[in-house]
Every structure is written in structure tokens, then in C-alpha cells.
Design an enzyme around this catalytic site. Structure first.
Site, PDB file in Angstrom:
ATOM      1  N   GLY A  20     -17.023 -13.228   3.041  1.00 25.42           N
ATOM      2  CA  GLY A  20     -16.615 -14.145   4.106  1.00 25.42           C
ATOM      3  C   GLY A  20     -17.366 -15.465   4.017  1.00 25.42           C
ATOM      4  O   GLY A  20     -16.799 -16.538   4.214  1.00 25.42           O
ATOM      5  N   ARG A  24     -22.729 -16.904   0.499  1.00 24.32           N
ATOM      6  CA  ARG A  24     -22.909 -15.611  -0.168  1.00 24.32           C
ATOM      7  C   ARG A  24     -22.128 -15.589  -1.489  1.00 24.32           C
ATOM      8  O   ARG A  24     -22.530 -14.937  -2.447  1.00 24.32           O
ATOM      9  CB  ARG A  24     -22.485 -14.461   0.736  1.00 24.32           C
ATOM     10  CG  ARG A  24     -23.144 -13.164   0.307  1.00 24.32           C
ATOM     11  CD  ARG A  24     -22.973 -12.055   1.321  1.00 24.32           C
ATOM     12  NE  ARG A  24     -23.677 -12.339   2.539  1.00 24.32           N
ATOM     13  CZ  ARG A  24     -23.305 -11.895   3.732  1.00 24.32           C
ATOM     14  NH1 ARG A  24     -22.217 -11.157   3.854  1.00 24.32           N
ATOM     15  NH2 ARG A  24     -24.003 -12.180   4.800  1.00 24.32           N
ATOM     16  N   ARG A  43     -13.266 -27.849   1.783  1.00 21.83           N
ATOM     17  CA  ARG A  43     -13.780 -27.398   3.090  1.00 21.83           C
ATOM     18  C   ARG A  43     -15.100 -26.629   2.977  1.00 21.83           C
ATOM     19  O   ARG A  43     -15.443 -25.841   3.864  1.00 21.83           O
ATOM     20  CB  ARG A  43     -12.760 -26.512   3.822  1.00 21.83           C
ATOM     21  CG  ARG A  43     -11.552 -27.296   4.266  1.00 21.83           C
ATOM     22  CD  ARG A  43     -10.508 -26.401   4.916  1.00 21.83           C
ATOM     23  NE  ARG A  43      -9.345 -27.186   5.244  1.00 21.83           N
ATOM     24  CZ  ARG A  43      -8.927 -27.421   6.491  1.00 21.83           C
ATOM     25  NH1 ARG A  43      -9.550 -26.901   7.516  1.00 21.83           N
ATOM     26  NH2 ARG A  43      -7.862 -28.149   6.701  1.00 21.83           N
ATOM     27  N   ARG A  87     -12.910  -7.407  -1.235  1.00 25.16           N
ATOM     28  CA  ARG A  87     -13.746  -8.020  -0.199  1.00 25.16           C
ATOM     29  C   ARG A  87     -15.149  -7.434  -0.286  1.00 25.16           C
ATOM     30  O   ARG A  87     -15.315  -6.215  -0.415  1.00 25.16           O
ATOM     31  CB  ARG A  87     -13.136  -7.755   1.176  1.00 25.16           C
ATOM     32  CG  ARG A  87     -14.088  -8.045   2.316  1.00 25.16           C
ATOM     33  CD  ARG A  87     -13.400  -8.207   3.642  1.00 25.16           C
ATOM     34  NE  ARG A  87     -14.304  -7.977   4.754  1.00 25.16           N
ATOM     35  CZ  ARG A  87     -15.322  -8.777   5.097  1.00 25.16           C
ATOM     36  NH1 ARG A  87     -15.570  -9.876   4.411  1.00 25.16           N
ATOM     37  NH2 ARG A  87     -16.105  -8.473   6.132  1.00 25.16           N
ATOM     38  N   SER A  90     -19.952  -7.852   5.425  1.00 27.37           N
ATOM     39  CA  SER A  90     -20.762  -7.034   6.318  1.00 27.37           C
ATOM     40  C   SER A  90     -19.864  -6.410   7.382  1.00 27.37           C
ATOM     41  O   SER A  90     -18.728  -6.847   7.602  1.00 27.37           O
ATOM     42  CB  SER A  90     -21.851  -7.883   6.963  1.00 27.37           C
ATOM     43  OG  SER A  90     -21.267  -8.968   7.633  1.00 27.37           O
ATOM     44  N   ASP A 204     -25.133  -4.381  11.201  1.00 28.04           N
ATOM     45  CA  ASP A 204     -25.532  -4.155  12.593  1.00 28.04           C
ATOM     46  C   ASP A 204     -24.850  -2.882  13.074  1.00 28.04           C
ATOM     47  O   ASP A 204     -23.990  -2.340  12.382  1.00 28.04           O
ATOM     48  CB  ASP A 204     -25.156  -5.362  13.479  1.00 28.04           C
ATOM     49  CG  ASP A 204     -23.704  -5.760  13.352  1.00 28.04           C
ATOM     50  OD1 ASP A 204     -23.384  -6.588  12.483  1.00 28.04           O
ATOM     51  OD2 ASP A 204     -22.874  -5.223  14.108  1.00 28.04           O
ATOM     52  N   ARG A 217     -31.484  -8.662   3.739  1.00 26.71           N
ATOM     53  CA  ARG A 217     -30.050  -8.658   3.446  1.00 26.71           C
ATOM     54  C   ARG A 217     -29.726  -8.692   1.959  1.00 26.71           C
ATOM     55  O   ARG A 217     -28.798  -8.038   1.519  1.00 26.71           O
ATOM     56  CB  ARG A 217     -29.344  -9.802   4.172  1.00 26.71           C
ATOM     57  CG  ARG A 217     -29.283  -9.505   5.649  1.00 26.71           C
ATOM     58  CD  ARG A 217     -28.464 -10.485   6.431  1.00 26.71           C
ATOM     59  NE  ARG A 217     -28.523 -10.086   7.837  1.00 26.71           N
ATOM     60  CZ  ARG A 217     -27.513 -10.192   8.675  1.00 26.71           C
ATOM     61  NH1 ARG A 217     -26.382 -10.700   8.287  1.00 26.71           N
ATOM     62  NH2 ARG A 217     -27.650  -9.799   9.918  1.00 26.71           N
TER      63      ARG A 217
HETATM   64  N1  HPA Z   1     -17.965  -6.928  14.655  1.00 25.11           N
HETATM   65  C1  HPA Z   1     -17.059  -7.562  13.927  1.00 25.11           C
HETATM   66  N2  HPA Z   1     -17.300  -7.971  12.699  1.00 25.11           N
HETATM   67  C2  HPA Z   1     -18.515  -7.744  12.177  1.00 25.11           C
HETATM   68  C3  HPA Z   1     -19.501  -7.080  12.892  1.00 25.11           C
HETATM   69  C4  HPA Z   1     -19.214  -6.645  14.194  1.00 25.11           C
HETATM   70  O1  HPA Z   1     -20.053  -6.047  14.875  1.00 25.11           O
HETATM   71  N3  HPA Z   1     -20.613  -7.016  12.114  1.00 25.11           N
HETATM   72  C5  HPA Z   1     -20.302  -7.618  10.955  1.00 25.11           C
HETATM   73  N4  HPA Z   1     -19.031  -8.054  10.980  1.00 25.11           N
END
Ligand code: HPA
Length: 235
Positions: A20, A24, A43, A87, A90, A204, A217
Site C-alpha cells: 500500500g 515500502r 503522484r 499484495r 499489513s 496491530d 516493522r
Molecule cells: N484495519 C484496517 N486495515 C488495516 C488495519 C486495521 O486494523 N491494520 C492494518 N491495516
């Protein structure tokens, strides 16, 4: 050149890794590819093409969310002839067994909506990963010292979610993690006869509230990139 990708014809490889975050993409290209060359900066959404073990590979940022990813994936598939899109990103963990830093290989991607909703209308299309990529990724993950989960994920349209009941239902139905791009990626690959997969690092956790410290990371994301490359080019 397309509206959003400034690469010249032939500068995009048939195999494209899609994080994304454009930074990265830069990090992964500098870390994993030989002779990485910047091929897109429209962009600020960087794309690099180089080789990995002699195989041409492009690493192109997708931006966050399915509408953004849809723009890049459409142009890669339709105009640049990409055949394999993976893809690398995270996600938030949604099961107790899924821990921070674990890798999730997404077999399916459930969603409330995707940019393709208007095509499918009453049909609940089931976005699913390409089997050859999925099975090769699972094999590659076995050689690494990283806990890996294979199963369904949830592609959400919102990061700041106001529907705790939805999260609860996803968890109840075994969804491993939440991110914001894979469902549309799988749908577009199906539409263009290409292969797609999402390999994700848990950054997370929705139940515990834990989050990966930024200094940790790189190593965790490195495992994911390596698994994605081995999935594209199994030995
Ligand atoms: N929500 C949506 N997209 C994400 C999250 C999340 O908690 N963590 C990483 N990408």
C-alpha cells in the site's frame, strides 16, 4: 504510460508486488531486487522494476483502500500486461491465535462492498486467491521462522470502523485479519485472467489493541516480501 503509471512500455514486469505504502515499495525494491530502477513516480506512488534471482519483478505502490488499488491494478493488468499481482501489506489481527508479526496468507477476502459492486449487483462474488500462488506461499512460509495462518480475511472500506458488531461477526466466522485492498485485487485478477495473492503481516490487533513498534516493522515485513517472491517463483 497510463494516467497513473508513468512507466514506458516494457518497464513493468509480469510479476508485480503491491504494498500500500509507496515508501515500502522503495524499501522492498532496494532490499530485495537487483538493479532496481524507478519506473513510476506519478503522484509519489513509486514503482520500481528490477530482478530477483534473475526474474523480472516490479514493486508498485497501490495506495490505501480498494478504490486506489483498483486504479493501479487495472492499469497494470489491462495496459502493462501484468500476469501476477501479489499484495504485500499489513493487517489487523482478528483472532486470539493471530499474534502481532505473524503472517497471514489470504485464501479469500470478504467485504461489505468493493469497487466492482456495480458489476456484480445481486451476486455475492467470492474473491479468492490463485491456488498456485497460495500453495507456493504456504511452502515458502514453512521454511521461515514466522507463525503463518492461511484462511479468510476481511477487506474493509474503513480504517476507523464505527461498526464493532461487524468486527465481532467477522471474528465469530473465523476471519483472520482486516485490511483494505485484497478483495478488489482478487476480483480484478479474476476479471483479467491473472493470478493474485495477498501476503500480510499482522501490524496491530483489534482485540488486544497491541501494535507493532515501528522499529520492529522491517524484519517482519521482510519475511512477507520473501514469501511473496518465493510464491511467484517457486524453486
Ligand atoms: N484495519 C484496517 N486495515 C488495516 C488495519 C486495521 O486494523 N491494520 C492494518 N491495516
Amino acid at each position: 504510460m497510463t494516467v497513473h503509471i508513468g512507466a514506458k512500455p516494457g518497464e513493468i514486469a509480469e510479476t508485480v508486488l503491491m504494498p500500500g505504502d509507496p515508501y515500502r515499495a522503495k524499501w522492498a525494491a532496494e532490499t530485495f531486487l537487483d538493479n532496481a530502477k524507478l519506473v513510476n513516480e506519478v503522484r509519489g506512488m513509486f514503482g520500481f522494476t528490477g530482478t530477483w534471482n534473475g526474474h523480472p519483478v516490479t514493486i508498485q505502490g497501490s495506495g490505501m483502500g480498494m478504490p486506489s488499488l483498483s486504479i493501479y491494478a487495472n492499469e497494470l493488468l489491462k495496459d502493462f500486461g501484468a500476469k501476477t499481482l501479489i499484495r504485500i501489506g499489513s493487517c489487523g489481527g482478528m483472532q486470539a491465535k493471530v499474534k502481532i508479526r505473524d503472517v497471514i496468507i489470504a485464501m479469500t477476502a470478504t467485504s461489505v462492498s468493493t469497487p466492482s459492486l456495480e458489476i456484480f449487483r445481486e451476486v455475492n462474488f467470492a474473491p479468492s486467491a490463485d491456488w498456485s500462488l497460495l500453495s507456493a506461499a504456504v511452502e515458502a512460509a514453512k521454511t521461515k521462522n514466522v507463525a503463518t495462518h492461511v484462511g479468510g480475511i476481511y477487506s474493509s472500506d474503513v480504517f476507523y470502523d464505527e461498526r464493532p458488531d461487524l468486527t465481532e461477526q467477522m471474528t465469530r466466522h473465523g476471519i483472520l485479519g482486516v485490511e483494505m485492498e485484497a478483495a478488489e485485487l482478487y476480483i480484478l485478477a479474476a476479471r483479467y485472467g491473472a493470478r493474485a495473492l495477498a501476503v500480510l503481516t499482522v501490524s496491530d490487533h483489534l482485540q488486544t489493541g497491541e501494535a507493532l513498534p515501528s522499529e520492529d516493522r522491517e524484519q517482519s515485513f521482510g519475511d512477507m516480501v520473501d514469501i511473496a517472491l518465493h510464491a511467484a517463483f517457486p524453486s
